[in-house]
Design a protein around this motif. Structure first.
Motif, PDB file in Angstrom:
ATOM      1  N   HIS A 183       0.847  -1.197   0.000  1.00 18.30           N
ATOM      2  CA  HIS A 183       0.000   0.000   0.000  1.00 18.30           C
ATOM      3  C   HIS A 183       0.883   1.248   0.000  1.00 18.30           C
ATOM      4  O   HIS A 183       0.928   1.994   0.981  1.00 18.30           O
ATOM      5  CB  HIS A 183      -0.929  -0.003   1.206  1.00 18.30           C
ATOM      6  CG  HIS A 183      -1.790  -1.211   1.293  1.00 18.30           C
ATOM      7  ND1 HIS A 183      -2.870  -1.409   0.461  1.00 18.30           N
ATOM      8  CD2 HIS A 183      -1.723  -2.297   2.096  1.00 18.30           C
ATOM      9  CE1 HIS A 183      -3.441  -2.573   0.761  1.00 18.30           C
ATOM     10  NE2 HIS A 183      -2.758  -3.133   1.748  1.00 18.30           N
ATOM     11  N   ALA A 184       1.564   1.495  -1.095  1.00 20.34           N
ATOM     12  CA  ALA A 184       2.530   2.588  -1.187  1.00 20.34           C
ATOM     13  C   ALA A 184       1.884   3.969  -1.203  1.00 20.34           C
ATOM     14  O   ALA A 184       2.573   4.967  -1.035  1.00 20.34           O
ATOM     15  CB  ALA A 184       3.400   2.406  -2.431  1.00 20.34           C
ATOM     16  N   THR A 185       0.574   4.054  -1.410  1.00 16.18           N
ATOM     17  CA  THR A 185      -0.082   5.358  -1.461  1.00 16.18           C
ATOM     18  C   THR A 185      -0.770   5.712  -0.151  1.00 16.18           C
ATOM     19  O   THR A 185      -1.627   6.588  -0.121  1.00 16.18           O
ATOM     20  CB  THR A 185      -1.108   5.408  -2.609  1.00 16.18           C
ATOM     21  OG1 THR A 185      -2.114   4.420  -2.374  1.00 16.18           O
ATOM     22  CG2 THR A 185      -0.451   5.171  -3.953  1.00 16.18           C
ATOM     23  N   CYS A 186      -0.397   5.042   0.941  1.00 17.72           N
ATOM     24  CA  CYS A 186      -0.994   5.318   2.245  1.00 17.72           C
ATOM     25  C   CYS A 186       0.022   6.025   3.144  1.00 17.72           C
ATOM     26  O   CYS A 186       1.228   5.774   3.049  1.00 17.72           O
ATOM     27  CB  CYS A 186      -1.425   4.016   2.923  1.00 17.72           C
ATOM     28  SG  CYS A 186      -2.755   3.149   2.063  1.00 17.72           S
ATOM     29  N   TRP A 187      -0.487   6.921   4.007  1.00 13.16           N
ATOM     30  CA  TRP A 187       0.380   7.636   4.936  1.00 13.16           C
ATOM     31  C   TRP A 187      -0.309   7.755   6.292  1.00 13.16           C
ATOM     32  O   TRP A 187      -1.426   8.256   6.383  1.00 13.16           O
ATOM     33  CB  TRP A 187       0.709   9.031   4.402  1.00 13.16           C
ATOM     34  CG  TRP A 187       1.623   9.763   5.322  1.00 13.16           C
ATOM     35  CD1 TRP A 187       1.278  10.788   6.152  1.00 13.16           C
ATOM     36  CD2 TRP A 187       3.005   9.517   5.540  1.00 13.16           C
ATOM     37  NE1 TRP A 187       2.378  11.196   6.879  1.00 13.16           N
ATOM     38  CE2 TRP A 187       3.459  10.432   6.513  1.00 13.16           C
ATOM     39  CE3 TRP A 187       3.922   8.598   5.010  1.00 13.16           C
ATOM     40  CZ2 TRP A 187       4.768  10.462   6.960  1.00 13.16           C
ATOM     41  CZ3 TRP A 187       5.233   8.646   5.466  1.00 13.16           C
ATOM     42  CH2 TRP A 187       5.633   9.568   6.417  1.00 13.16           C
ATOM     43  N   PRO A 188       0.376   7.313   7.377  1.00 12.80           N
ATOM     44  CA  PRO A 188      -0.206   7.420   8.715  1.00 12.80           C
ATOM     45  C   PRO A 188      -0.089   8.848   9.259  1.00 12.80           C
ATOM     46  O   PRO A 188       0.975   9.454   9.196  1.00 12.80           O
ATOM     47  CB  PRO A 188       0.619   6.444   9.547  1.00 12.80           C
ATOM     48  CG  PRO A 188       1.848   6.164   8.769  1.00 12.80           C
ATOM     49  CD  PRO A 188       1.600   6.537   7.355  1.00 12.80           C
ATOM     50  N   VAL A 189      -1.191   9.360   9.783  1.00  5.55           N
ATOM     51  CA  VAL A 189      -1.242  10.691  10.376  1.00  5.55           C
ATOM     52  C   VAL A 189      -1.492  10.525  11.870  1.00  5.55           C
ATOM     53  O   VAL A 189      -2.476   9.906  12.276  1.00  5.55           O
ATOM     54  CB  VAL A 189      -2.372  11.534   9.736  1.00  5.55           C
ATOM     55  CG1 VAL A 189      -2.444  12.910  10.369  1.00  5.55           C
ATOM     56  CG2 VAL A 189      -2.177  11.631   8.231  1.00  5.55           C
ATOM     57  N   TRP A 190      -0.594  11.069  12.674  1.00  6.93           N
ATOM     58  CA  TRP A 190      -0.656  10.890  14.123  1.00  6.93           C
ATOM     59  C   TRP A 190      -1.896  11.518  14.717  1.00  6.93           C
ATOM     60  O   TRP A 190      -2.252  12.657  14.404  1.00  6.93           O
ATOM     61  CB  TRP A 190       0.586  11.484  14.768  1.00  6.93           C
ATOM     62  CG  TRP A 190       0.708  11.253  16.238  1.00  6.93           C
ATOM     63  CD1 TRP A 190       0.953  10.065  16.857  1.00  6.93           C
ATOM     64  CD2 TRP A 190       0.626  12.228  17.276  1.00  6.93           C
ATOM     65  NE1 TRP A 190       1.020  10.233  18.212  1.00  6.93           N
ATOM     66  CE2 TRP A 190       0.829  11.564  18.499  1.00  6.93           C
ATOM     67  CE3 TRP A 190       0.406  13.591  17.293  1.00  6.93           C
ATOM     68  CZ2 TRP A 190       0.818  12.204  19.718  1.00  6.93           C
ATOM     69  CZ3 TRP A 190       0.396  14.245  18.514  1.00  6.93           C
ATOM     70  CH2 TRP A 190       0.587  13.557  19.708  1.00  6.93           C
ATOM     71  N   GLN A 191      -2.587  10.763  15.593  1.00  2.87           N
ATOM     72  CA  GLN A 191      -3.766  11.275  16.291  1.00  2.87           C
ATOM     73  C   GLN A 191      -3.507  11.465  17.780  1.00  2.87           C
ATOM     74  O   GLN A 191      -4.155  12.279  18.411  1.00  2.87           O
ATOM     75  CB  GLN A 191      -4.948  10.326  16.107  1.00  2.87           C
ATOM     76  CG  GLN A 191      -5.471  10.326  14.697  1.00  2.87           C
ATOM     77  CD  GLN A 191      -6.731   9.502  14.563  1.00  2.87           C
ATOM     78  OE1 GLN A 191      -6.779   8.375  15.056  1.00  2.87           O
ATOM     79  NE2 GLN A 191      -7.722  10.054  13.916  1.00  2.87           N
ATOM     80  N   GLY A 192      -2.587  10.699  18.333  1.00  4.98           N
ATOM     81  CA  GLY A 192      -2.287  10.849  19.751  1.00  4.98           C
ATOM     82  C   GLY A 192      -1.686   9.586  20.321  1.00  4.98           C
ATOM     83  O   GLY A 192      -1.631   8.553  19.673  1.00  4.98           O
ATOM     84  N   ARG A 193      -1.197   9.719  21.554  1.00 11.75           N
ATOM     85  CA  ARG A 193      -0.617   8.570  22.252  1.00 11.75           C
ATOM     86  C   ARG A 193      -1.708   7.917  23.074  1.00 11.75           C
ATOM     87  O   ARG A 193      -2.551   8.584  23.672  1.00 11.75           O
ATOM     88  CB  ARG A 193       0.528   9.008  23.161  1.00 11.75           C
ATOM     89  CG  ARG A 193       1.306   7.850  23.755  1.00 11.75           C
ATOM     90  CD  ARG A 193       2.584   8.317  24.401  1.00 11.75           C
ATOM     91  NE  ARG A 193       2.357   9.194  25.522  1.00 11.75           N
ATOM     92  CZ  ARG A 193       2.305   8.781  26.802  1.00 11.75           C
ATOM     93  NH1 ARG A 193       2.445   7.509  27.102  1.00 11.75           N
ATOM     94  NH2 ARG A 193       2.111   9.648  27.763  1.00 11.75           N
ATOM     95  N   ILE A 194      -1.693   6.590  23.116  1.00 10.95           N
ATOM     96  CA  ILE A 194      -2.690   5.812  23.840  1.00 10.95           C
ATOM     97  C   ILE A 194      -2.069   5.369  25.162  1.00 10.95           C
ATOM     98  O   ILE A 194      -1.012   4.750  25.169  1.00 10.95           O
ATOM     99  CB  ILE A 194      -3.160   4.599  23.024  1.00 10.95           C
ATOM    100  CG1 ILE A 194      -3.776   5.057  21.717  1.00 10.95           C
ATOM    101  CG2 ILE A 194      -4.118   3.755  23.829  1.00 10.95           C
ATOM    102  CD1 ILE A 194      -4.109   3.941  20.788  1.00 10.95           C
ATOM    103  N   SER A 195      -2.728   5.672  26.242  1.00 12.42           N
ATOM    104  CA  SER A 195      -2.244   5.261  27.565  1.00 12.42           C
ATOM    105  C   SER A 195      -2.427   3.772  27.755  1.00 12.42           C
ATOM    106  O   SER A 195      -3.368   3.180  27.232  1.00 12.42           O
ATOM    107  CB  SER A 195      -2.995   6.011  28.661  1.00 12.42           C
ATOM    108  OG  SER A 195      -2.811   7.385  28.524  1.00 12.42           O
ATOM    109  N   GLY A 196      -1.532   3.198  28.530  1.00 11.55           N
ATOM    110  CA  GLY A 196      -1.686   1.793  28.884  1.00 11.55           C
ATOM    111  C   GLY A 196      -0.902   0.837  28.080  1.00 11.55           C
ATOM    112  O   GLY A 196      -0.374   0.940  27.088  1.00 11.55           O
TER     113      GLY A 196
END
Length: 89
Positions: A76-89
């Motif tokens: 999936h070379a046309t995908c990019w992860p965009v940060w939403q936040g850190r998950i506790s735990g």
């Protein structure tokens, strides 16, 4: 009168956008970005189905690159992860 109402509405939109940006730059979010742990991402795919994913890393940037490389390796070379936040735990 219409110009005044348009100006007031525009000012309100600008103020709301400024508050949203300030929230994203808050120190707690900056701390979360650089903290180790599990980070949540919205994976945006051009021409494909978007989804959310969680990746562990030394920081959000480290987790983002690990996730990006895994997504790319899966074809999936046309995908990019965009940060939403850190998950506790």
């Amino acid at each position: 009168m219409k110009r005044i109402l348009a100006a007031v509405a525009g000012g309100m939109v600008f103020a709301a956008a400024s508050v949203a940006v300030a929230d994203n730059l808050a120190s707690s979010k900056q701390t979360d970005f650089f903290a180790p742990g599990r980070h949540q991402f919205y994976v945006w795919c051009a021409g494909g189905a978007d989804y959310t994913a969680v990746q562990k890393g030394r920081s959000a940037e480290d987790a983002q690159m690990k996730l990006y490389n895994a997504v790319k390796a899966a074809g999936h070379a046309t995908c990019w992860p965009v940060w939403q936040g850190r998950i506790s735990g």
